[in-house]
Enzyme design. Structure first.
Site, PDB file in Angstrom:
ATOM      1  N   LYS A  44      48.306  46.537  21.819  1.00 53.56           N
ATOM      2  CA  LYS A  44      47.901  46.474  23.226  1.00 53.56           C
ATOM      3  C   LYS A  44      49.062  46.803  24.158  1.00 53.56           C
ATOM      4  CE  LYS A  44      44.949  43.785  26.225  1.00 53.56           C
ATOM      5  NZ  LYS A  44      44.341  45.013  26.708  1.00 53.56           N
ATOM      6  N   GLY A  49      55.308  42.151  22.084  1.00 47.27           N
ATOM      7  CA  GLY A  49      55.700  42.899  20.886  1.00 47.27           C
ATOM      8  C   GLY A  49      55.575  44.402  21.072  1.00 47.27           C
ATOM      9  N   CYS A  50      54.500  44.827  21.707  1.00 49.03           N
ATOM     10  CA  CYS A  50      54.276  46.256  21.904  1.00 49.03           C
ATOM     11  C   CYS A  50      55.288  46.834  22.890  1.00 49.03           C
ATOM     12  CB  CYS A  50      52.841  46.504  22.365  1.00 49.03           C
ATOM     13  SG  CYS A  50      51.641  46.023  21.100  1.00 49.03           S
ATOM     14  N   THR A  51      55.664  46.056  23.897  1.00 50.29           N
ATOM     15  CA  THR A  51      56.675  46.507  24.849  1.00 50.29           C
ATOM     16  C   THR A  51      58.029  46.619  24.157  1.00 50.29           C
ATOM     17  OG1 THR A  51      55.446  45.550  26.696  1.00 50.29           O
ATOM     18  CG2 THR A  51      57.787  45.995  27.058  1.00 50.29           C
ATOM     19  N   ALA A  54      57.837  49.797  22.047  1.00 54.48           N
ATOM     20  CA  ALA A  54      57.815  51.003  22.883  1.00 54.48           C
ATOM     21  C   ALA A  54      59.175  51.261  23.521  1.00 54.48           C
ATOM     22  CB  ALA A  54      56.734  50.872  23.959  1.00 54.48           C
TER      23      ALA A  54
END
Length: 155
Positions: A44, A49-51, A54
């Site tokens: 998401k 975690g995704c940030t 990325a």
């Protein structure tokens, strides 16, 4: 069904935003033949975690091979992707898969569990696709903090 090393990469055409595609482009995997392609599936936009994952890619962008085409892929819509790209200054495009066709064809739409609740979501996975369209390498269930180093080893 999970896609494995040596398998033909499932083709797709999908909406994409970001570097080279503007705000509402479209990308087909078959149009990228002849290039190595990396698909980074993540759960998401704008979550911790995704940030982390990325931004690690963003910060190491100059150190990654320039001939490799890297795309983030999630079930978020283009509007969400555009906000994520803008907020984090992401140098690579994000593919939108709200109908889950891509995540399902790659076998990364799975049952997950958090705080005792079960739900369906995207398993953090990365697929490296060779210029002929075959799966060259797969990273599964990788920690966002370790993803970049493992990806660099593959490339």
């Amino acid at each position: 069904m999970k896609v494995n090393v040596g398998d033909e990469a499932p083709d797709f055409t999908a909406p994409v935003a970001g570097e080279g595609y503007g705000e509402d482009g479209s990308v087909a995997l078959s149009d990228l033949r002849g290039s190595r392609v990396v698909l980074v599936f993540y759960p998401k936009d704008r979550t911790p975690g995704c940030t982390t994952q990325a931004c690690a890619l963003r910060d190491a962008w100059k150190d990654l091979p320039s001939d490799v085409r890297i795309f983030g892929v999630s079930v978020d819509d283009l509007k969400s992707h555009l906000k994520f790209i803008e907020k984090e200054s992401l140098p690579y495009p994000l593919i939108s898969d709200p109908e889950r066709k891509i995540v399902e064809s790659y076998g990364v739409w799975v049952e997950k569990s958090m705080y005792g609740k079960k739900f369906m979501g995207t398993q953090r996975s990365t697929f490296v696709i060779d210029p002929a369209g075959k799966i060259e390498s797969v990273l599964e269930k990788v920690s966002p903090k370790k993803h970049l180093e493992l990806l660099k080893e593959l490339l």
